[in-house]
Scaffold this active site. Structure first.
Site, short mmCIF file in Angstrom:
data_model
loop_
_atom_site.label_atom_id
_atom_site.label_comp_id
_atom_site.label_asym_id
_atom_site.label_seq_id
_atom_site.Cartn_x
_atom_site.Cartn_y
_atom_site.Cartn_z
N PRO A 7 9.09 -4.88 10.29
CG PRO A 7 10.51 -3.12 10.89
CD PRO A 7 10.49 -4.44 10.15
CG MET A 8 4.95 -3.69 8.03
SD MET A 8 3.81 -4.64 7.00
CE MET A 8 2.80 -3.34 6.30
CD GLN A 68 12.44 -0.62 13.36
OE1 GLN A 68 11.37 -0.04 13.31
NE2 GLN A 68 13.02 -1.14 12.28
CB CYS A 98 9.75 5.49 10.09
SG CYS A 98 8.03 6.01 10.32
CE LYS A 139 12.62 -2.65 6.58
NZ LYS A 139 11.76 -1.56 6.10
CG ASN A 199 11.67 -4.47 3.02
OD1 ASN A 199 11.53 -3.30 3.39
ND2 ASN A 199 10.67 -5.31 2.98
N GLY A 200 11.17 -4.99 -0.16
CA GLY A 200 10.45 -4.11 -1.07
C GLY A 200 9.86 -4.83 -2.27
CD GLU A 201 6.21 -3.12 -5.10
OE1 GLU A 201 5.56 -3.74 -5.96
OE2 GLU A 201 5.67 -2.44 -4.21
NE ARG A 224 3.82 -2.05 0.71
CZ ARG A 224 3.70 -1.63 -0.53
NH1 ARG A 224 2.56 -1.09 -0.93
NH2 ARG A 224 4.68 -1.77 -1.39
#
Length: 314
Positions: A7-8, A68, A98, A139, A199-201, A224
């Site tokens: 989710p973004m 979400q 968030c 999350k 999650n991340g990078e 991203r």
């Protein structure tokens, strides 16, 4: 292996979910958050944020969509979780990650990572309310100002009965600055008997493999990176070749067509520039084209620029 689209907020809306799920074998996509305060929200709120609910909670290409929720009141989170499920969401997710100041000021999102007992109460209320056959997930980040409570928060989610847990491997204070601290996820994955999603990078297939090697997770969530390289999920899951700039520009044209005929058409200039800010990481051509179109303020100017660039590649 599972690959999940993260989710973004303000980025991955229903149009983006449809575009990306059509070219990636995602196992799941998660919506932007539904903000829950002190009421049971009307159905129209859910349908607006997640129009896929009109189609059994699936994107046009058949990818399951999960709503979400973000809030701090267990009772209202539970009631809205039930509503999301009744409307057709494929499970329901709780947002404890968030980092937005406006959200954290109102005691939602990552600010709750300071209070594991609150996280427990929210997830437990949702789990108790939602029928057992439907997933209740969460999350989190590794913490708020630091990472000292990362395990307590993870255990709170698990002990409250969550089906699985996604972890963005940074604290709120870390924001989106590299690196991602995947080794913390390793510790959680070893401790928790439920699935843990890393999650991340994750910007390419090699990053995803390295993340899974370090964490021991067999599922990754991409955010991203999926906007920077549109078929990232496919490269991770099937070994597909990354999209060329020509393919990506064609995708931008398809996205533009959807945006210009949708309810958010007035925001098109800012949204397309936002996407270019991610594409610049992957494609030098995107940076060159963005230098040309970033000065434009009207939809017509931007669309004409994109069309000319697209025609030049055909």
């Amino acid at each position: 292996m599972r690959v999940i689209l993260a989710p973004m907020e303000g980025v991955v809306d229903d149009h983006m979910r449809e575009i990306l799920s059509a070219i990636n074998p995602f196992d799941l996509v998660v919506t932007e958050f539904v903000r829950v305060v002190n009421q049971l929200l009307p159905e129209k709120v859910f349908y607006k944020l997640c129009p896929e609910l009109h189609h059994q909670g699936l994107t046009a290409s058949g990818t399951p969509v999960r709503v979400q929720l973000l809030g701090q009141e267990p009772e209202w989170m539970a009631q809205n979780a039930i509503r999301a499920i009744e409307l057709g969401s494929n499970g329901v997710d709780a947002n404890f990650g968030c980092p937005a100041k406006t959200v954290n000021k109102s005691k939602g999102g990552a600010v709750l990572l300071q209070y594991p007992e609150n996280i427990y109460n929210i997830v437990k209320a949702m789990r108790d309310a939602v029928p057992s056959e439907h997933p209740v997930t969460a999350k989190i980040r590794l913490g708020y100002e630091d990472k000292s409570l990362f395990m307590e928060n993870a255990l709170a989610v698990y002990e409250a009965g969550a089906t699985e847990l996604a972890i963005h491997a940074r604290s709120k204070t870390d924001g989106y600055k590299p690196p991602a601290y995947w080794e913390y996820i390793t510790e959680v994955r070893k401790r928790l008997p439920i699935p843990v999603i890393a999650n991340g990078e994750i910007w390419n297939a090699a990053d995803a493999q390295r993340c899974m090697d370090i964490t021991g997770c067999d599922s990754v969530m991409i955010g991203r990176g999926a906007i920077s390289l549109p078929n990232l999920g496919d490269t991770i899951k099937t070994g597909a070749i990354p999209f060329s700039w020509q393919q990506t520009l064609s995708l931008l044209m398809a996205y533009s067509d959807k945006e210009l005929t949708g309810r958010k058409s007035d925001y098109y200039p800012s949204r397309i520039k936002q996407w270019f800010s991610y594409l610049n990481r992957q494609y030098p051509e995107a940076d060159t084209l963005f230098r040309e179109l970033r000065v434009f303020k009207t939809t017509e100017e931007i669309v004409n620029t994109l069309q000319n660039a697209h025609r030049a590649l055909l």
